[in-house]
Design an enzyme around this catalytic site. Structure first.
Site, short mmCIF file in Angstrom:
data_model
loop_
_atom_site.label_atom_id
_atom_site.label_comp_id
_atom_site.label_asym_id
_atom_site.label_seq_id
_atom_site.Cartn_x
_atom_site.Cartn_y
_atom_site.Cartn_z
N LYS A 69 27.24 48.41 31.37
CA LYS A 69 27.16 49.77 31.89
C LYS A 69 27.90 49.89 33.21
CE LYS A 69 23.69 53.17 33.36
NZ LYS A 69 22.26 53.39 33.64
N LYS A 99 26.68 51.19 39.97
CA LYS A 99 26.92 51.36 41.40
C LYS A 99 26.90 50.02 42.13
CE LYS A 99 23.44 54.28 41.37
NZ LYS A 99 22.39 55.25 41.75
N LYS A 119 16.58 43.33 36.34
CA LYS A 119 16.70 43.39 37.80
C LYS A 119 16.03 42.19 38.48
CE LYS A 119 17.32 48.35 38.47
NZ LYS A 119 16.88 49.54 39.20
#
Length: 355
Positions: free
Chosen positions: A218, A221, A116
């Site tokens: 993956k 969202k 991230k």
């Protein structure tokens, strides 16, 4: 000194972006199944969300949306606890204690922070770096014994166990002195522990749902392409279109799961079908082995629409009544606080905070 922890399940979902098929199959549907056998606490972890910049109004709406997904999927808020994290201040208070227990080296190893934060780690927030300690607090403020997790969260749960173990070791004598301990075997030592070493629960044929556009990533969202995911609020037409456009390869499906080893997109679609149908991948391939994706994709789309459309419809109905959702979250927070407050009071006595 007692000798057993009360069995309790805790898990949470971040309110960021649209909830996806991955969230549903990897977490929420399993939450529903677990409530039949366990005492469960399910949390919308809105404090975790602000480790990255958020629009406040969108965050509030996203929090309600996650709660709506819990309810639409079948979680019973009367029998189990559904709430949002920020309403129970003991999460943040215990997180600070755990910040003082966790070691920098442990947090430096967390792969999700590296992903991230990217290359510009100096500009990442302290919260993003330290949020695994808050995650440990989320779990242990309820002394939860089990957490349903996807494969990508196993590392954070291992950190939770490390923090619990170090706390128990460091304060064993004090815990015993206060009569708050449970006798635990840690390595060769027997200690008086206060927190359980929480166990992961990983179930089902598809614990990790991948992108419809790239079977090596993956389903997310935050992916800029909406075609990469199925959102829980997608219409039947949108679900069918996304599956129809999902990336595949030119070969027919194999007859056994071993044949999917070097075919990530095919493996992902078979895994999604298996999870939606609650069957093993080998059983799916026994039915579709040798067939082209032109035959398999329509069957997958029909199944996805059948399973997801009722959830999507109920979510839309619930989201249209935010006052009802807020009432459920407030009630859940009150019940969660009733469990968390005595635990935090014990922790304060153990570590020597307050008179």
């Amino acid at each position: 000194m007692t000798n057993i922890f009360h069995e309790r399940v805790f898990s949470g979902v971040q309110p960021t972006g649209h909830l996806t098929l991955g969230n549903y199959l990897g977490a929420i549907r399993k939450f529903v199944a677990m409530q039949e056998r366990h005492e469960c606490i399910y949390c919308v972890v809105d404090m975790h969300a602000i480790t990255m910049p958020q629009n406040p109004t969108e965050l509030i709406n996203a929090t309600r949306s996650v709660a709506a997904a819990f309810l639409a999927a079948g979680i019973d808020p009367a029998q189990h606890i559904v709430f949002n994290q920020s309403r129970v201040h003991e999460h943040a208070e215990l997180a600070w204690v755990f910040n003082c227990v966790a070691r920098m080296g442990w947090l430096n190893r967390m792969t999700q922070f590296k992903e991230k934060a990217g290359k510009d780690r100096e500009n990442a927030s302290v919260g993003l770096f330290a949020y695994p300690a808050l995650m440990a607090a989320d779990i242990l403020i309820y002394r939860a014994t089990h957490v349903p997790v996807g494969d990508d969260q196993k590392q954070h749960l291992e950190l939770t166990r490390d923090i619990a173990q170090k706390f128990n070791n460091d304060y064993s004598d004090r815990i015993a002195e206060l009569g708050l301990g449970i006798e635990m075997q840690i390595g060769r030592e027997t200690v008086s522990g206060y927190f359980p070493l929480t166990e992961p629960v990983i179930e089902g044929p598809a614990t990790r749902i991948m992108s419809l556009r790239d079977g090596t990533k993956k389903m997310s969202k935050s992916d800029p392409s909406d075609l990469s995911r199925i959102n829980l609020t997608d219409t039947a037409d949108e679900i069918a279109r996304k599956i129809r456009k999902a990336k595949t390869d030119p070969e027919p499906l194999p007859s056994e799961a071993a044949g999917l080893a070097e075919r990530p997109e095919a493996a992902n679609l078979v895994g999604i079908y298996a999870a939606l149908a609650d069957m093993e991948s080998d059983a799916v391939l026994a039915e579709f082995g040798g067939k082209a994706f032109s035959e398999f994709k329509p069957a997958l789309a029909d199944l996805a629409v059948e399973v997801l459309s009722p959830v999507a419809g109920e979510m839309r109905r619930l989201i249209a009544d935010p006052g009802h959702i807020d009432g459920i979250l407030a009630n859940g927070a009150e019940r969660a606080s009733a469990i968390a407050a005595p635990v935090m009071a014990d922790v304060r006595r153990i570590v020597g905070l307050g008179a």
